[in-house]
Design a protein around this motif. Structure first.
Motif, short mmCIF file in Angstrom:
data_model
loop_
_atom_site.label_atom_id
_atom_site.label_comp_id
_atom_site.label_asym_id
_atom_site.label_seq_id
_atom_site.Cartn_x
_atom_site.Cartn_y
_atom_site.Cartn_z
N ASP A 52 5.33 9.67 -2.84
CA ASP A 52 4.22 9.05 -2.14
C ASP A 52 4.84 8.04 -1.19
O ASP A 52 5.57 7.15 -1.62
N VAL A 53 4.57 8.20 0.10
CA VAL A 53 5.10 7.29 1.11
C VAL A 53 3.92 6.53 1.72
O VAL A 53 2.98 7.15 2.22
N ARG A 70 -1.36 12.27 4.71
CA ARG A 70 -2.41 12.42 3.71
C ARG A 70 -3.63 11.56 4.04
O ARG A 70 -4.75 11.95 3.75
N TRP A 71 -3.40 10.38 4.61
CA TRP A 71 -4.53 9.47 4.82
C TRP A 71 -4.12 8.36 5.78
O TRP A 71 -2.98 7.94 5.80
N ILE A 72 -5.08 7.90 6.57
CA ILE A 72 -4.87 6.72 7.41
C ILE A 72 -6.14 5.90 7.35
O ILE A 72 -7.25 6.44 7.32
N GLN A 109 -5.08 -7.79 11.02
CA GLN A 109 -5.08 -6.34 11.22
C GLN A 109 -4.11 -5.73 10.22
O GLN A 109 -2.98 -6.19 10.08
N HIS A 110 -4.56 -4.67 9.53
CA HIS A 110 -3.71 -4.00 8.53
C HIS A 110 -4.08 -2.53 8.50
O HIS A 110 -5.16 -2.17 8.06
N TYR A 111 -3.17 -1.70 8.95
CA TYR A 111 -3.38 -0.25 8.92
C TYR A 111 -2.42 0.37 7.90
O TYR A 111 -1.25 -0.02 7.83
N ILE A 112 -2.93 1.34 7.17
CA ILE A 112 -2.17 2.02 6.12
C ILE A 112 -2.11 3.50 6.46
O ILE A 112 -3.14 4.12 6.74
N ILE A 113 -0.90 4.07 6.39
CA ILE A 113 -0.71 5.51 6.59
C ILE A 113 0.00 6.04 5.37
O ILE A 113 1.02 5.48 4.95
N ARG A 114 -0.54 7.10 4.77
CA ARG A 114 0.07 7.70 3.57
C ARG A 114 0.59 9.10 3.90
O ARG A 114 -0.09 9.87 4.57
N PHE A 115 1.75 9.36 3.37
CA PHE A 115 2.36 10.70 3.48
C PHE A 115 2.70 11.19 2.09
O PHE A 115 2.92 10.41 1.20
#
Length: 128
Positions: free
Chosen positions: A61-62, A105-107, A122-128
């Motif tokens: 999980d990244v 997987r998700w943003i 501001q906080h953005y999350i990107i999942r791989f």
């Protein structure tokens, strides 16, 4: 683990470097933790082994976080978009694991609308 392969991919991209500050003359991109008093904006990523359904394949999980502090989320959205362009369906190489294949997987934004929210956070999350 293979943090160095991901770190190298991120810091070597000239467009992504535009969306982060610098720390010790390097882009402010960090693995797992961030130094104290770091200037915004910056990126921190974490890799965790989740043990896939097949013992022959390691699954990870990244999670990549982009933090900024300004009234507009434009740069954070641009950084998130660039991270996806760089990594979605990318193959990385590392001595311990090869090939390493990444799939988005998700943003999303971690900032919630409420009375206590700082409008500049501001906080953005990107999942791989």
């Amino acid at each position: 683990m293979w943090e160095s392969a991901l770190y190298t991919k991120l810091i070597n991209d000239s467009e992504l470097r535009q969306y982060v500050s610098t720390y010790n003359n390097q882009p402010s991109i960090f693995s797992s933790s961030v130094p104290e008093n770091i200037a915004f904006p910056y990126i921190v990523f974490m890799i965790s082994n989740t043990s896939g359904p097949d013992s022959a394949v390691d699954v990870f999980d990244v999670v990549i976080n982009h933090f900024d502090y300004q009234t507009s989320a434009k740069n954070s959205r641009s950084a998130a978009k660039r991270i996806i362009e760089l990594l979605d369906r990318e193959h990385l190489t590392h001595a311990d694991y090869t090939p390493i294949r990444l799939f988005k997987r998700w943003i999303g934004s971690a900032v919630r609308e409420n009375e206590d929210r700082d409008p500049k956070a501001q906080h953005y999350i990107i999942r791989f």
